[in-house]
Scaffold this motif. Sequence first.
Motif, PDB file in Angstrom:
ATOM      1  N   LYS A  54      -4.634   2.256  -4.660  1.00 58.92           N
ATOM      2  CA  LYS A  54      -5.609   3.054  -4.120  1.00 58.92           C
ATOM      3  C   LYS A  54      -6.855   2.440  -4.460  1.00 58.92           C
ATOM      4  CE  LYS A  54      -6.104   6.400  -7.640  1.00 58.92           C
ATOM      5  NZ  LYS A  54      -6.274   7.587  -8.011  1.00 58.92           N
ATOM      6  N   ASN A  55      -7.000   1.649  -5.598  1.00 61.97           N
ATOM      7  CA  ASN A  55      -8.248   0.955  -5.999  1.00 61.97           C
ATOM      8  C   ASN A  55      -8.710  -0.274  -5.400  1.00 61.97           C
ATOM      9  OD1 ASN A  55      -8.153   3.360  -7.763  1.00 61.97           O
ATOM     10  ND2 ASN A  55      -8.116   2.228  -9.643  1.00 61.97           N
ATOM     11  N   LEU A  56      -8.865  -0.126  -3.960  1.00 60.47           N
ATOM     12  CA  LEU A  56      -9.307  -1.442  -3.316  1.00 60.47           C
ATOM     13  C   LEU A  56     -10.767  -1.567  -3.743  1.00 60.47           C
ATOM     14  CD1 LEU A  56      -7.764  -1.203   0.139  1.00 60.47           C
ATOM     15  CD2 LEU A  56      -7.653  -3.185  -1.412  1.00 60.47           C
ATOM     16  N   MET A  57     -11.335  -2.741  -3.921  1.00 58.41           N
ATOM     17  CA  MET A  57     -12.733  -3.217  -4.642  1.00 58.41           C
ATOM     18  C   MET A  57     -13.346  -3.419  -3.229  1.00 58.41           C
ATOM     19  SD  MET A  57     -15.193  -2.986  -6.386  1.00 58.41           S
ATOM     20  CE  MET A  57     -14.579  -3.118  -8.234  1.00 58.41           C
ATOM     21  N   ASP A  58     -14.614  -2.420  -2.698  1.00 53.94           N
ATOM     22  CA  ASP A  58     -15.234  -2.712  -1.535  1.00 53.94           C
ATOM     23  C   ASP A  58     -16.563  -1.976  -2.176  1.00 53.94           C
ATOM     24  OD1 ASP A  58     -14.820   0.090  -1.465  1.00 53.94           O
ATOM     25  OD2 ASP A  58     -14.098   0.128   0.608  1.00 53.94           O
TER      26      ASP A  58
ATOM     27  N   PRO B 200       0.745  -1.167   0.038  1.00 51.62           N
ATOM     28  CA  PRO B 200       0.003   0.244   0.082  1.00 51.62           C
ATOM     29  C   PRO B 200       0.633   1.369   0.179  1.00 51.62           C
ATOM     30  CG  PRO B 200      -0.439  -1.331   1.822  1.00 51.62           C
ATOM     31  CD  PRO B 200       0.514  -2.040   0.893  1.00 51.62           C
ATOM     32  N   ALA B 201       2.073   0.980   0.249  1.00 51.07           N
ATOM     33  CA  ALA B 201       3.034   2.223   0.109  1.00 51.07           C
ATOM     34  C   ALA B 201       3.227   2.659  -1.109  1.00 51.07           C
ATOM     35  CB  ALA B 201       4.307   2.118   1.068  1.00 51.07           C
ATOM     36  N   LYS B 202       3.256   1.786  -1.930  1.00 49.27           N
ATOM     37  CA  LYS B 202       3.479   2.015  -3.159  1.00 49.27           C
ATOM     38  C   LYS B 202       2.296   2.564  -4.122  1.00 49.27           C
ATOM     39  CE  LYS B 202       7.527  -0.696  -3.406  1.00 49.27           C
ATOM     40  NZ  LYS B 202       8.132  -1.940  -3.967  1.00 49.27           N
ATOM     41  N   GLU B 203       2.328   3.227  -5.241  1.00 49.66           N
ATOM     42  CA  GLU B 203       1.166   3.612  -6.272  1.00 49.66           C
ATOM     43  C   GLU B 203       0.452   2.453  -6.563  1.00 49.66           C
ATOM     44  OE1 GLU B 203       1.512   7.249  -8.513  1.00 49.66           O
ATOM     45  OE2 GLU B 203       3.182   7.911  -7.395  1.00 49.66           O
ATOM     46  N   PHE B 204       1.190   1.274  -7.302  1.00 46.34           N
ATOM     47  CA  PHE B 204       0.698   0.209  -7.924  1.00 46.34           C
ATOM     48  C   PHE B 204       1.249  -1.019  -7.722  1.00 46.34           C
ATOM     49  CE2 PHE B 204       3.994   2.067 -10.618  1.00 46.34           C
ATOM     50  CZ  PHE B 204       4.603   1.099 -10.986  1.00 46.34           C
TER      51      PHE B 204
END
Length: 165
Positions: A142-146, A63-67
């Motif tokens: 950042k695009n976690l699916m919830d 999560p510390a990285k952008e992708f």
Amino acid sequence: MMEQLQQGYMASVAATAGCTMELVQRDKWGVDAQLIRPPRTALDQETMVFAQFKCTTQTTPDPAKEFFSYQFTKRQYFDHMVKRRSYPKAILIVMTTSPRQREWTEVNHNGLVTRRGCYWAYLEGMEADPDVKRPTVRIPTKNLMDASALTMILDRIDRGDSLDG
């Protein structure tokens, strides 16, 4: 089993968002499911997005990285995600999980926890060298699916806004 795990995860997300998840039985167009939000009134129409599911044990997103990177196993899966669509739009949903099946879920008195998760990406219009048989794409961490992410995606589609960014 990985496919079943991801389908269960996404069915839970869809239900929490007030949507249904309809599995596509024949993967003819690179689509595994339709995520559908019912209309708000009898005069409105439902909102839908196609989803291609991929599950991998090859990476653990930081999560510390952008992708993080995901490599398709076949060129055709990439091609289905990048083609221009008017409606419905299509998203890629990548689940990352442990190679050890026993670590996929954990249960306690508060509920069932799925270890790791799903991330989504919108790839329409993206290009890759035609000679590349297994294209690699970047999936934003950042695009976690919830349920909130699914609602935001469907809201953007309703308004005719882009799913980029």
